[in-house]
Design a protein around this motif. Structure first.
Motif, PDB file in Angstrom:
ATOM      1  N   ASP A  80       0.833  -1.206   0.000  1.00  0.00           N
ATOM      2  CA  ASP A  80       0.000   0.000   0.000  1.00  0.00           C
ATOM      3  C   ASP A  80       0.868   1.258   0.000  1.00  0.00           C
ATOM      4  O   ASP A  80       0.576   2.247  -0.693  1.00  0.00           O
ATOM      5  CB  ASP A  80      -0.920   0.012   1.214  1.00  0.00           C
ATOM      6  CG  ASP A  80      -2.054  -0.998   1.096  1.00  0.00           C
ATOM      7  OD1 ASP A  80      -2.291  -1.498  -0.026  1.00  0.00           O
ATOM      8  OD2 ASP A  80      -2.692  -1.300   2.139  1.00  0.00           O
ATOM      9  N   GLN A  82       3.883   1.494  -1.155  1.00  0.00           N
ATOM     10  CA  GLN A  82       4.537   1.625  -2.452  1.00  0.00           C
ATOM     11  C   GLN A  82       3.589   2.237  -3.483  1.00  0.00           C
ATOM     12  O   GLN A  82       3.993   3.046  -4.324  1.00  0.00           O
ATOM     13  CB  GLN A  82       5.042   0.275  -2.941  1.00  0.00           C
ATOM     14  CG  GLN A  82       5.948   0.388  -4.167  1.00  0.00           C
ATOM     15  CD  GLN A  82       6.745  -0.864  -4.404  1.00  0.00           C
ATOM     16  OE1 GLN A  82       6.172  -1.940  -4.545  1.00  0.00           O
ATOM     17  NE2 GLN A  82       8.068  -0.735  -4.470  1.00  0.00           N
ATOM     18  N   ASN A  83       2.319   1.866  -3.408  1.00  0.00           N
ATOM     19  CA  ASN A  83       1.337   2.474  -4.311  1.00  0.00           C
ATOM     20  C   ASN A  83       1.220   3.975  -4.054  1.00  0.00           C
ATOM     21  O   ASN A  83       0.998   4.762  -4.985  1.00  0.00           O
ATOM     22  CB  ASN A  83      -0.033   1.814  -4.118  1.00  0.00           C
ATOM     23  CG  ASN A  83      -0.095   0.419  -4.703  1.00  0.00           C
ATOM     24  OD1 ASN A  83       0.655   0.098  -5.625  1.00  0.00           O
ATOM     25  ND2 ASN A  83      -0.953  -0.430  -4.163  1.00  0.00           N
ATOM     26  N   LYS A  84       1.384   4.385  -2.814  1.00  0.00           N
ATOM     27  CA  LYS A  84       1.261   5.794  -2.452  1.00  0.00           C
ATOM     28  C   LYS A  84       2.521   6.593  -2.784  1.00  0.00           C
ATOM     29  O   LYS A  84       2.441   7.710  -3.308  1.00  0.00           O
ATOM     30  CB  LYS A  84       0.955   5.925  -0.960  1.00  0.00           C
ATOM     31  CG  LYS A  84       0.842   7.366  -0.474  1.00  0.00           C
ATOM     32  CD  LYS A  84       0.505   7.426   1.011  1.00  0.00           C
ATOM     33  CE  LYS A  84       0.422   8.877   1.496  1.00  0.00           C
ATOM     34  NZ  LYS A  84       0.099   8.944   2.955  1.00  0.00           N
TER      35      LYS A  84
END
Length: 291
Positions: A80, A82-84
């Motif tokens: 999560d 890394q997605n941000k």
């Protein structure tokens, strides 16, 4: 004659560059790609380690974080983040009980960044259902539990420090905020011999005591060699994590901290660390803990 020598030198330059890179793999342009700090959090899949990753990324908008754990794909929290945060977060597999994975992580960091400013060893083991539990009496001590605790809590973090050492030396010299790099190892107050008034928890206590001694020894070596690195030990308090959950019943009111609170306090200590703090053991509130 002079022109001939200049010509020879010009032809030799590519070979000299190749030789330098072979001898010093971190001596590449990749060492200067990041405008902010490069931090590594070992043991980052959950709990305090994961919170360190989050707060480091939030605090330094140009900084990069390398998060390591045994199974990166199994950590929803890291994925999560890394997605941000995108390319500012790198996730690498690292198993403290397999030294080759530590070496591979060091190679990946050297290749991508070239240096480290901060290493946080956040992993720790206290209990595993049906495998190990904190011993309430000497009669419950088992060799297998002691060896596992030592391997994860003491040996592993020092092996990580060993393999990240060359990168930390470069990070301490690159001038990104401080004149030295920092190794911060998460210990525990129960690892203090001078503060041991209750006994019990033989494997966990002694493994953290071993971590303290190893970290202190490394700090002396870095200072003697004039490496731009300091080592500190940190006690996070009793934090509401999976590690402490089975043992929270007896925690005094107001003494069970959230991950957010504890990590903020620990980062304050890290950010305020001075050269004279090398080799010291601090509690979450900044107070020094006796050995």
């Amino acid at each position: 004659m002079m022109l001939h020598r200049l010509s020879q030198l010009t032809m030799a330059i590519p070979y000299l560059r190749t030789a330098i890179k072979a001898s010093y793999p971190s001596f590449t342009s990749s060492a200067f790609r990041s405008e902010g700090t490069v931090s590594m959090v070992q043991g980052a899949s959950r709990g305090i380690g994961l919170q360190f990753v989050k707060q480091l990324l939030d605090k330094d908008k140009k900084g990069h974080v390398v998060a390591t754990c045994r199974d990166p794909n199994g950590s929803k929290g890291l994925l999560d983040l890394q997605n941000k945060f995108g390319e500012r977060l790198s996730i690498l597999p690292l198993d403290l009980t397999i030294e080759s994975t530590i070496q591979e992580s060091a190679s990946s960091i050297r290749e991508k960044y070239g240096f480290l400013n901060l290493l946080i060893n956040a992993s720790g083991i206290l209990s595993i259902p049906d495998i190990m539990q904190p011993e309430t009496t000497l009669s419950k001590v088992q060799k297998s539990s002691m060896m596992l605790a030592y391997e994860v809590n003491a040996v592993g973090p020092i092996l990580v420090t060993k393999h990240m050492w060359p990168l930390l030396k470069l990070g301490g010299a690159c001038g990104l905020g401080k004149e030295f790099a920092i190794v911060a190892n998460l210990s525990a107050r129960v690892g203090s011999i001078g503060d041991n008034h209750l006994g019990g928890w033989h494997s966990y206590r002694s493994s953290k005591t071993a971590l303290n001694q190893l970290t202190k020894t490394v700090s002396v070596e870095f200072a003697r060699k004039k490496d731009p690195i300091i080592c500190i030990l940190l006690h996070p308090g009793t934090v509401d994590t999976d590690l402490s959950k089975p043992f929270q019943r007896n925690v005094a009111e107001g003494k069970l901290f959230t991950k957010e609170f504890s990590v903020k306090k620990l980062l304050d200590i890290i950010e305020g660390a001075k050269k004279c703090d090398n080799g010291k053991f601090f509690a979450w509130d900044g107070q020094e803990i006796p050995w």
